[in-house]
Design an enzyme around this catalytic site. Structure first.
Site, PDB file in Angstrom:
ATOM      1  N   ARG A   1      -6.914  -1.915  -1.017  1.00 28.89           N
ATOM      2  CA  ARG A   1      -5.459  -1.968  -1.188  1.00 28.89           C
ATOM      3  C   ARG A   1      -5.095  -3.362  -1.714  1.00 28.89           C
ATOM      4  NH1 ARG A   1      -5.506   2.757  -1.251  1.00 28.89           N
ATOM      5  NH2 ARG A   1      -4.347   4.234   0.039  1.00 28.89           N
TER       6      ARG A   1
ATOM      7  N   ASP B   1      -8.840  -2.495  -8.759  1.00 28.34           N
ATOM      8  CA  ASP B   1      -8.318  -1.137  -8.961  1.00 28.34           C
ATOM      9  C   ASP B   1      -6.945  -1.001  -8.300  1.00 28.34           C
ATOM     10  OD1 ASP B   1      -8.605   1.636  -9.795  1.00 28.34           O
ATOM     11  OD2 ASP B   1      -8.798   2.122  -7.665  1.00 28.34           O
TER      12      ASP B   1
ATOM     13  N   GLU C   1       1.795  -2.994  -6.749  1.00 30.82           N
ATOM     14  CA  GLU C   1       1.516  -1.809  -7.545  1.00 30.82           C
ATOM     15  C   GLU C   1       2.779  -0.986  -7.826  1.00 30.82           C
ATOM     16  OE1 GLU C   1      -2.225  -0.498  -5.984  1.00 30.82           O
ATOM     17  OE2 GLU C   1      -1.875   1.475  -6.846  1.00 30.82           O
TER      18      GLU C   1
ATOM     19  N   HIS D   1      -5.706   2.128 -10.184  1.00 30.32           N
ATOM     20  CA  HIS D   1      -5.890   2.843  -8.910  1.00 30.32           C
ATOM     21  C   HIS D   1      -6.547   4.217  -9.151  1.00 30.32           C
ATOM     22  CE1 HIS D   1      -4.220   2.958  -4.527  1.00 30.32           C
ATOM     23  NE2 HIS D   1      -5.380   3.606  -4.621  1.00 30.32           N
TER      24      HIS D   1
HETATM   25  C1  DGY Z   1      -6.831   6.690  -1.098  1.00 27.51           C
HETATM   26  O1  DGY Z   1      -7.161   7.873  -0.925  1.00 27.51           O
HETATM   27  O2  DGY Z   1      -6.370   5.991  -0.203  1.00 27.51           O
HETATM   28  C2  DGY Z   1      -7.047   6.120  -2.465  1.00 27.51           C
HETATM   29  O3  DGY Z   1      -6.526   4.855  -2.577  1.00 27.51           O
HETATM   30  C3  DGY Z   1      -6.541   7.043  -3.549  1.00 27.51           C
HETATM   31  O4  DGY Z   1      -7.350   8.141  -3.573  1.00 27.51           O
END
Ligand code: DGY
Length: 329
Positions: free
Chosen positions: A242, A266, A271, A295
């Site tokens: 995250r 990512d 975001e 992401h």
């Molecule tokens: C999640 O599942 O938490 C990812 O970040 C997205 O698939």
């Protein structure tokens, strides 16, 4: 009892078809493949018993109030659940579930490795160079990269994804593994020779640092100015967990000061903005030693279909009076 459920975004059909087969569930599907506007979300959840949310929906007190006291379940289509106010959900007796699975962990682990390779082998940069017609002759010093072989990977968080990354790098590339977690992981140590380290020591030793912890108050800005200063100038950092776990401003500064060699991201602090302040000059997106993906670490067809089925199965269990398999405590 009949349950009305609102699905906040188009998701793969697999789970939706399972829900449609259940006569006790009345489905309301948001019809657009885009993040639902807040106003619309607040309107559409009114009177619903269940919300199938995605990670871009902030599910908080306002949503709970807008839905009404009959709201009983949030089935999040994601492994992470930092978009949901769990404390408020608990207070109101609302069940919350997520969608962890082996498949999603493998997808994210693979994407993490892809980012590491892209950085180490300068894939994005050299692709741009080649496309631009700049490749005129082979050269002994042309665009030199880094090997993974026998380097040290520092893993922060050794849940399913972190463990998947470790196995690939240890088994496939002979990488030395150091890790940090809330507790020691004897199985990982036994299988890969991984060594537990304090975060400080891990950052000092690692050639690659990869983050695999959830976003919690305790992990927000886990990696900031002080932490970047500990890293080797040749080291890379990768984040597929995250965004806010890394202090993005501090990351930009560390990259500009060449305190670290590069970053593979990512996820982002604000975001979908790549830099929190769009007017700031410290823009990650201008840097060649940074590889950015939107992401998409879990974005494979199989995984996204599976997530859809898992979210649906959680709902079906709940509706059937059973404990959903992925209930978050
Ligand atoms: C999640 O599942 O938490 C990812 O970040 C997205 O698939």
């Amino acid at each position: 009892m009949k349950y009305s459920a609102f699905v906040t975004r188009i998701i793969p059909d697999e789970g939706i078809n399972l829900l449609k087969k259940n006569k006790n569930i009345e489905l309301d599907l948001y019809e657009h493949d885009q993040v639902i506007p807040r106003k619309e979300l607040l309107k559409r959840v009114k009177g619903k018993h269940i919300i199938l949310s995605i990670l871009t929906d902030k599910i908080d007190k306002e949503v709970f109030d807008a839905a009404g006291p009959q709201l009983k379940m949030i089935a999040n289509y994601a492994v992470g659940f930092d978009n949901i106010d769990l404390v408020e959900a608990k207070k109101r007796g609302i069940t919350v579930t997520n969608t962890p699975s082996e498949m999603i962990s493998e997808s994210v682990a693979e994407h993490t490795i892809a980012l590491m390779f892209a950085l180490a082998k300068r894939i994005v940069e050299t692709d741009k160079f080649t496309r631009a017609g700049k490749y005129k002759a082979w050269g002994p010093q042309l665009l030199l990269g880094t090997d993974l072989f026998k380097k040290t990977i520092g893993i922060i968080g050794t849940g399913r994804i972190g463990t998947g990354v470790v196995h690939r790098l240890h088994d496939g590339f002979g990488m030395k593994v150091v890790y940090n977690d809330v507790k020691k992981n004897p199985q990982l140590e036994q299988e890969t020779g991984a060594k537990f380290r304090s975060l400080t020591q891990l950052l000092k030793e690692s050639d690659f640092v990869s983050i695999h912890v959830p976003l919690l108050p305790s992990t927000k800005h886990l990696i900031s100015t002080k932490e970047f200063a500990l890293m080797k100038p040749t080291a890379f950092i990768i984040n597929t967990a995250r965004g806010p776990i890394i202090d993005e401003k501090a990351l930009c500064k560390a990259l500009l000061k060449k305190q670290i060699a590069g970053a593979g991201l990512d996820v982002y602090e604000c975001e979908p903005l790549i830099d929190c302040d769009p007017n700031d000059n410290l823009e990650l997106r201008k840097m060649d030693n940074v590889v950015l993906t939107p992401h998409t670490a879990s974005a494979t067809l199989t995984t996204r279909q599976e997530m859809s089925k898992i979210a649906a199965k959680n709902i079906l269990a709940f509706v059937g009076g059973k404990r959903p398999p992925n209930r978050i405590e």
